[in-house]
Design a protein around this motif. Sequence first.
Motif, PDB file in Angstrom:
ATOM      1  N   LEU A 130      -6.222  13.845  -5.104  1.00 38.64           N
ATOM      2  CA  LEU A 130      -6.331  12.437  -4.698  1.00 38.64           C
ATOM      3  C   LEU A 130      -6.743  11.567  -5.882  1.00 38.64           C
ATOM      4  CD1 LEU A 130      -8.033  12.953  -1.231  1.00 38.64           C
ATOM      5  CD2 LEU A 130      -5.785  11.902  -1.619  1.00 38.64           C
ATOM      6  N   ALA A 131      -7.708  12.054  -6.659  1.00 41.77           N
ATOM      7  CA  ALA A 131      -8.148  11.306  -7.837  1.00 41.77           C
ATOM      8  C   ALA A 131      -6.996  11.136  -8.819  1.00 41.77           C
ATOM      9  CB  ALA A 131      -9.325  12.022  -8.499  1.00 41.77           C
ATOM     10  N   GLN A 132      -6.234  12.191  -9.021  1.00 41.20           N
ATOM     11  CA  GLN A 132      -5.093  12.125  -9.926  1.00 41.20           C
ATOM     12  C   GLN A 132      -4.067  11.110  -9.419  1.00 41.20           C
ATOM     13  OE1 GLN A 132      -3.227  15.925 -10.693  1.00 41.20           O
ATOM     14  NE2 GLN A 132      -1.414  14.991 -11.564  1.00 41.20           N
ATOM     15  N   PHE A 133      -3.767  11.162  -8.128  1.00 42.95           N
ATOM     16  CA  PHE A 133      -2.780  10.235  -7.574  1.00 42.95           C
ATOM     17  C   PHE A 133      -3.206   8.781  -7.790  1.00 42.95           C
ATOM     18  CE2 PHE A 133      -1.140   7.417  -4.361  1.00 42.95           C
ATOM     19  CZ  PHE A 133       0.217   7.637  -4.467  1.00 42.95           C
ATOM     20  N   PHE A 134      -4.477   8.481  -7.476  1.00 44.90           N
ATOM     21  CA  PHE A 134      -4.956   7.103  -7.570  1.00 44.90           C
ATOM     22  C   PHE A 134      -5.437   6.739  -8.978  1.00 44.90           C
ATOM     23  CE2 PHE A 134      -5.296   7.687  -2.917  1.00 44.90           C
ATOM     24  CZ  PHE A 134      -4.581   6.573  -2.517  1.00 44.90           C
ATOM     25  N   GLN A 135      -5.318   7.693  -9.897  1.00 46.25           N
ATOM     26  CA  GLN A 135      -5.679   7.489 -11.297  1.00 46.25           C
ATOM     27  C   GLN A 135      -7.124   7.057 -11.480  1.00 46.25           C
ATOM     28  OE1 GLN A 135      -2.582   4.871 -12.792  1.00 46.25           O
ATOM     29  NE2 GLN A 135      -1.145   6.562 -12.940  1.00 46.25           N
ATOM     30  N   VAL A 136      -8.016   7.786 -10.810  1.00 46.38           N
ATOM     31  CA  VAL A 136      -9.454   7.607 -10.991  1.00 46.38           C
ATOM     32  C   VAL A 136     -10.050   8.963 -11.359  1.00 46.38           C
ATOM     33  CG1 VAL A 136      -9.621   5.667  -9.367  1.00 46.38           C
ATOM     34  CG2 VAL A 136     -10.005   7.997  -8.530  1.00 46.38           C
ATOM     35  N   GLN A 178       0.840  -1.201   0.000  1.00 44.74           N
ATOM     36  CA  GLN A 178       0.000   0.000   0.000  1.00 44.74           C
ATOM     37  C   GLN A 178       0.871   1.245   0.000  1.00 44.74           C
ATOM     38  OE1 GLN A 178      -2.920   0.467   3.040  1.00 44.74           O
ATOM     39  NE2 GLN A 178      -4.094  -1.321   2.425  1.00 44.74           N
ATOM     40  N   TYR A 179       0.352   2.293  -0.624  1.00 45.30           N
ATOM     41  CA  TYR A 179       1.018   3.586  -0.527  1.00 45.30           C
ATOM     42  C   TYR A 179       0.877   4.083   0.902  1.00 45.30           C
ATOM     43  CZ  TYR A 179       1.450   3.994  -5.577  1.00 45.30           C
ATOM     44  OH  TYR A 179       1.807   3.799  -6.883  1.00 45.30           O
ATOM     45  N   SER A 180       1.883   4.795   1.381  1.00 39.73           N
ATOM     46  CA  SER A 180       1.802   5.395   2.713  1.00 39.73           C
ATOM     47  C   SER A 180       1.039   6.709   2.614  1.00 39.73           C
ATOM     48  CB  SER A 180       3.204   5.653   3.265  1.00 39.73           C
ATOM     49  OG  SER A 180       3.826   6.713   2.545  1.00 39.73           O
ATOM     50  N   HIS A 181       0.549   7.158   3.743  1.00 43.46           N
ATOM     51  CA  HIS A 181      -0.129   8.456   3.773  1.00 43.46           C
ATOM     52  C   HIS A 181       0.829   9.557   3.332  1.00 43.46           C
ATOM     53  CE1 HIS A 181      -2.872   6.406   6.860  1.00 43.46           C
ATOM     54  NE2 HIS A 181      -3.504   6.451   5.701  1.00 43.46           N
ATOM     55  N   GLU A 182       2.095   9.427   3.709  1.00 43.60           N
ATOM     56  CA  GLU A 182       3.090  10.440   3.331  1.00 43.60           C
ATOM     57  C   GLU A 182       3.317  10.459   1.822  1.00 43.60           C
ATOM     58  OE1 GLU A 182       5.319  13.541   3.030  1.00 43.60           O
ATOM     59  OE2 GLU A 182       4.374  13.015   4.931  1.00 43.60           O
ATOM     60  N   GLU A 183       3.393   9.283   1.190  1.00 41.68           N
ATOM     61  CA  GLU A 183       3.574   9.242  -0.267  1.00 41.68           C
ATOM     62  C   GLU A 183       2.418   9.936  -0.980  1.00 41.68           C
ATOM     63  OE1 GLU A 183       5.772   5.178  -1.500  1.00 41.68           O
ATOM     64  OE2 GLU A 183       3.997   4.902  -0.227  1.00 41.68           O
ATOM     65  N   VAL A 184       1.205   9.670  -0.523  1.00 38.16           N
ATOM     66  CA  VAL A 184       0.022  10.278  -1.137  1.00 38.16           C
ATOM     67  C   VAL A 184       0.024  11.783  -0.889  1.00 38.16           C
ATOM     68  CG1 VAL A 184      -2.506  10.352  -1.127  1.00 38.16           C
ATOM     69  CG2 VAL A 184      -1.312   8.147  -0.974  1.00 38.16           C
ATOM     70  N   ARG A 229       2.545  13.779  -0.260  1.00 38.03           N
ATOM     71  CA  ARG A 229       3.616  14.430  -1.024  1.00 38.03           C
ATOM     72  C   ARG A 229       3.183  14.647  -2.475  1.00 38.03           C
ATOM     73  NH1 ARG A 229       7.244  10.611  -1.196  1.00 38.03           N
ATOM     74  NH2 ARG A 229       7.689  10.849   1.016  1.00 38.03           N
ATOM     75  N   ALA A 230       2.623  13.630  -3.090  1.00 36.10           N
ATOM     76  CA  ALA A 230       2.176  13.737  -4.482  1.00 36.10           C
ATOM     77  C   ALA A 230       1.059  14.771  -4.616  1.00 36.10           C
ATOM     78  CB  ALA A 230       1.703  12.378  -4.986  1.00 36.10           C
ATOM     79  N   CYS A 231       0.168  14.820  -3.639  1.00 39.81           N
ATOM     80  CA  CYS A 231      -0.934  15.786  -3.681  1.00 39.81           C
ATOM     81  C   CYS A 231      -0.426  17.210  -3.457  1.00 39.81           C
ATOM     82  CB  CYS A 231      -2.005  15.423  -2.661  1.00 39.81           C
ATOM     83  SG  CYS A 231      -2.924  13.915  -3.111  1.00 39.81           S
ATOM     84  N   ARG A 232       0.567  17.383  -2.583  1.00 39.11           N
ATOM     85  CA  ARG A 232       1.183  18.702  -2.391  1.00 39.11           C
ATOM     86  C   ARG A 232       1.804  19.186  -3.688  1.00 39.11           C
ATOM     87  NH1 ARG A 232       3.073  16.616   2.432  1.00 39.11           N
ATOM     88  NH2 ARG A 232       5.126  16.180   1.577  1.00 39.11           N
ATOM     89  N   GLU A 233       2.530  18.276  -4.344  1.00 36.18           N
ATOM     90  CA  GLU A 233       3.177  18.636  -5.602  1.00 36.18           C
ATOM     91  C   GLU A 233       2.153  18.975  -6.679  1.00 36.18           C
ATOM     92  OE1 GLU A 233       5.759  15.319  -6.404  1.00 36.18           O
ATOM     93  OE2 GLU A 233       7.072  15.804  -4.704  1.00 36.18           O
ATOM     94  N   ALA A 234       1.032  18.275  -6.688  1.00 39.50           N
ATOM     95  CA  ALA A 234       0.007  18.500  -7.709  1.00 39.50           C
ATOM     96  C   ALA A 234      -0.752  19.808  -7.482  1.00 39.50           C
ATOM     97  CB  ALA A 234      -0.972  17.331  -7.737  1.00 39.50           C
ATOM     98  N   THR A 235      -0.984  20.157  -6.217  1.00 42.44           N
ATOM     99  CA  THR A 235      -1.816  21.324  -5.930  1.00 42.44           C
ATOM    100  C   THR A 235      -1.021  22.554  -5.524  1.00 42.44           C
ATOM    101  OG1 THR A 235      -2.058  20.764  -3.578  1.00 42.44           O
ATOM    102  CG2 THR A 235      -3.723  19.871  -5.107  1.00 42.44           C
ATOM    103  N   GLY A 236       0.187  22.342  -5.000  1.00 43.23           N
ATOM    104  CA  GLY A 236       0.940  23.458  -4.455  1.00 43.23           C
ATOM    105  C   GLY A 236       0.372  23.944  -3.134  1.00 43.23           C
ATOM    106  N   GLU A 237      -0.579  23.211  -2.590  1.00 37.46           N
ATOM    107  CA  GLU A 237      -1.239  23.582  -1.336  1.00 37.46           C
ATOM    108  C   GLU A 237      -0.792  22.664  -0.206  1.00 37.46           C
ATOM    109  OE1 GLU A 237      -5.476  23.602  -1.848  1.00 37.46           O
ATOM    110  OE2 GLU A 237      -5.367  24.838  -3.652  1.00 37.46           O
TER     111      GLU A 237
END
Length: 141
Positions: free
Chosen positions: A73-79, A31-37, A39-47
């Motif tokens: 989140l949708a982008q990260f999980f590709q949904v 499973q992805y860790s909460h931190e991995e998710v 980090r990716a969401c921070r990078e995607a949103t800048g927020e």
Amino acid sequence: MPESEPEAGASTLAAKLDRLFDVVRRPDREQYSHEEVARACREATGESFSATYVWQLRTGRRDNPTKRHLEALAQFFQVPPVYFFDDRQSARITEELALLGALRNAGVREVALRAVTLSPEGLGTISDMIEAIARREAGSR
């Protein structure tokens, strides 16, 4: 103010997010860790997007993320983002993700690829055999 009951089959944001963690895995099948998710969401949103915030959303302690957070989140999980808003779409997408996850298993993929050439009767026989084995294994646990 009393909380209204969700309609039958409705799923909470937390349950939907938890399903994504269960079904969408890293290449090593962990499973992805909460931190991995986060980090990716921070990078995607800048927020701001912390691992704690992801955990809070996943466990239902927070349930009102911004549109940008849900999109990340949708982008990260590709949904598609609709996954979080439409229970029917969410169920369909979850089934598709589970199938894709199963096909990552080399043994499952080999059986599926070999089954492609079978007649409908042959597929029925294989399906019956798989069901019988699954029942036997479930009973031995």
